[in-house]
Design an enzyme around this catalytic site. Structure first.
Site, PDB file in Angstrom:
ATOM      1  N   GLU A  60      21.205 -30.068 -33.764  1.00 46.62           N
ATOM      2  CA  GLU A  60      20.175 -30.264 -34.824  1.00 46.62           C
ATOM      3  C   GLU A  60      20.438 -30.423 -36.165  1.00 46.62           C
ATOM      4  OE1 GLU A  60      17.245 -31.538 -34.141  1.00 46.62           O
ATOM      5  OE2 GLU A  60      16.649 -30.861 -32.068  1.00 46.62           O
ATOM      6  N   SER A  63       4.234 -16.588 -40.232  1.00 45.28           N
ATOM      7  CA  SER A  63       2.935 -15.880 -40.232  1.00 45.28           C
ATOM      8  C   SER A  63       3.016 -14.645 -39.191  1.00 45.28           C
ATOM      9  CB  SER A  63       1.892 -16.716 -39.853  1.00 45.28           C
ATOM     10  OG  SER A  63       1.889 -17.258 -38.411  1.00 45.28           O
ATOM     11  N   LYS A 104      13.639 -25.161 -35.292  1.00 47.76           N
ATOM     12  CA  LYS A 104      12.306 -24.537 -35.232  1.00 47.76           C
ATOM     13  C   LYS A 104      12.269 -24.244 -33.605  1.00 47.76           C
ATOM     14  CE  LYS A 104       7.696 -25.466 -36.212  1.00 47.76           C
ATOM     15  NZ  LYS A 104       6.600 -26.419 -36.462  1.00 47.76           N
ATOM     16  N   LYS A 114       4.542 -26.410 -27.069  1.00 46.16           N
ATOM     17  CA  LYS A 114       5.243 -27.331 -27.957  1.00 46.16           C
ATOM     18  C   LYS A 114       6.659 -27.152 -27.267  1.00 46.16           C
ATOM     19  CE  LYS A 114       2.256 -27.207 -31.940  1.00 46.16           C
ATOM     20  NZ  LYS A 114       2.323 -27.142 -33.402  1.00 46.16           N
ATOM     21  N   LYS A 138      13.506 -21.535 -38.231  1.00 50.95           N
ATOM     22  CA  LYS A 138      12.210 -21.105 -38.197  1.00 50.95           C
ATOM     23  C   LYS A 138      11.894 -20.575 -36.600  1.00 50.95           C
ATOM     24  CE  LYS A 138       7.517 -22.590 -38.489  1.00 50.95           C
ATOM     25  NZ  LYS A 138       6.536 -23.663 -38.767  1.00 50.95           N
TER      26      LYS A 138
HETATM   27  C1  PBG Z   1       3.208 -27.382 -37.944  1.00 53.03           C
HETATM   28  C2  PBG Z   1       3.699 -26.062 -38.446  1.00 53.03           C
HETATM   29  C3  PBG Z   1       3.666 -24.564 -37.826  1.00 53.03           C
HETATM   30  C4  PBG Z   1       4.028 -23.862 -38.805  1.00 53.03           C
HETATM   31  C5  PBG Z   1       4.754 -24.656 -39.835  1.00 53.03           C
HETATM   32  N1  PBG Z   1       4.282 -26.031 -39.728  1.00 53.03           N
HETATM   33  C6  PBG Z   1       3.209 -24.291 -36.408  1.00 53.03           C
HETATM   34  C7  PBG Z   1       3.420 -24.637 -35.318  1.00 53.03           C
HETATM   35  O1  PBG Z   1       4.454 -25.461 -35.183  1.00 53.03           O
HETATM   36  O2  PBG Z   1       2.995 -24.601 -34.421  1.00 53.03           O
HETATM   37  C8  PBG Z   1       4.223 -22.393 -38.459  1.00 53.03           C
HETATM   38  C9  PBG Z   1       4.369 -21.606 -39.761  1.00 53.03           C
HETATM   39  C10 PBG Z   1       3.890 -19.954 -39.501  1.00 53.03           C
HETATM   40  O3  PBG Z   1       3.700 -19.547 -38.417  1.00 53.03           O
HETATM   41  O4  PBG Z   1       3.761 -19.242 -40.652  1.00 53.03           O
HETATM   42  N2  PBG Z   1       4.090 -28.168 -37.410  1.00 53.03           N
END
Ligand code: PBG
Length: 323
Positions: free
Chosen positions: A232, A273, A194, A216, A247
């Site tokens: 990972e 998203s 991620k 983050k 992701k």
């Molecule tokens: C939270 C989380 C996030 C997403 C899924 N779980 C956002 C982040 O890590 O800030 C993002 C999903 C998306 O953008 O569709 N831990």
């Protein structure tokens, strides 16, 4: 000219015969936003067509999605600010509406596969995925909270736990906690690679979960790195992950391919998203053919090696697949 690749493209039947990648509703996982209360269907302004649902409004819509053949859903809670605190205690509280919704949906649609999100951010007054102490996101203090949250979700009937927090060692800790409580059949889909991405913006609007300070980057991966995804993945698989996720998906198709080539564990990808909103926005301006762009996007993620795809396009894509 002896070899003319165009011969294998000359009509629809031949094209279908030699088609290498399949895409069907069985590959889709639909992320759904939930809100406590009644009679709520709030559109997320940066994600047209996606809503925060209260349970009563969700159920009839859920039936429609099931009829389209979508079987797997990733549920996310939009939590009232007043219920957030530094250690995300609401995440495993008996009165957590999210746990109640999981129970109710599972009862009404036992054949649906429900996946959860495990991270502190929707419940944290700091908006981080881990506990913040003196400005640091502290790994080992976070782990037992993730474990408690996972057990609470398993008790509510969740099928797949989705740790999205990127703390080290969390898959193993969650696996132990689930097993200790008798949930040996509950799966873990780990957010393995991620990345610290700009493409989560609209999601953070949906849940109002953006970090209150900082970013983050001390836990999510650096977009410049590829070999680190192998580390990972090795860890998550050794700790008991049933699926390894990449992701976002589109800027990271090479990472999907890398994990698929190197591991036998099923690979999933999160078409996040911001990736979906880019296409909505371009289509709304008349710059792209929405239907074709959606299907090409999903096909490319499958071709890169994803077994399953989390995508906000799920209902639309499933409708198109039905013909
Ligand atoms: C939270 C989380 C996030 C997403 C899924 N779980 C956002 C982040 O890590 O800030 C993002 C999903 C998306 O953008 O569709 N831990």
């Amino acid at each position: 000219m002896h070899i003319r690749p165009r011969r294998n493209r000359k009509n629809a039947a031949i094209r279908a015969m030699v088609e290498e990648t399949q895409l069907g509703p069985q590959h889709l996982i639909y992320p759904v936003f939930l809100k406590d209360g009644k009679n709520i269907k709030e559109e997320v302004h940066s994600m047209p067509g996606n809503y925060r649902w209260s349970l009563d409004q969700l159920l009839p819509e859920f039936e429609r999605w099931m009829e389209l053949g979508i079987r797997t859903y990733d549920l996310f809670p939009a939590v009232d600010e007043a219920l957030k605190d530094e250690t995300a205690t609401y995440s495993y509280a008996d009165e957590n509406f999210y746990l109640h919704v999981i129970r109710a949906v599972k009862e009404r649609f036992p054949e649906a596969v429900l996946m959860s999100d495990v991270a502190l951010d929707p419940y944290s007054s700091d908006g981080h995925d881990g506990v913040v102490i003196d400005g640091q996101i502290v790994n080992d203090v976070t782990l037992p909270i993730l474990a408690k949250m996972s057990v609470a979700q398993a008790q509510a009937g969740i099928d797949i736990i989705g740790p999205s927090d990127m703390m080290d060692g969390r898959v193993g800790v969650i696996r132990d906690a689930l097993d200790d409580h008798g949930f040996t059949d509950v799966s873990i889909m780990s957010y393995t690679a991620k990345y610290a991405s700009a493409f989560y913006g609209p999601f953070r609007d949906a849940l109002n979960s953006a970090p209150k300070s900082g970013d983050k980057k001390t836990y999510q991966m650096n977009p410049a790195n590829k070999r680190e995804a192998l580390i990972e993945a090795e860890l998550d698989i050794a700790e008991g992950a049933d699926f390894i996720m990449v992701k976002p998906a589109l800027c990271y198709l090479d990472i999907i391919h890398l994990l698929k080539e190197n591991f036998a564990t099923p690979v999933t990808a999160y078409n996040v998203s911001g990736e979906c909103s880019m296409i909505y926005a371009a289509a709304k301006n008349g710059w792209l053919d929405y239907d074709r762009a959606v299907m090409e996007t999903l096909l490319s993620i499958r071709r890169a090696g994803a077994d399953g795809i989390l995508t906000y396009f799920a209902p639309h894509a499933a409708t198109l697949m039905k013909g």
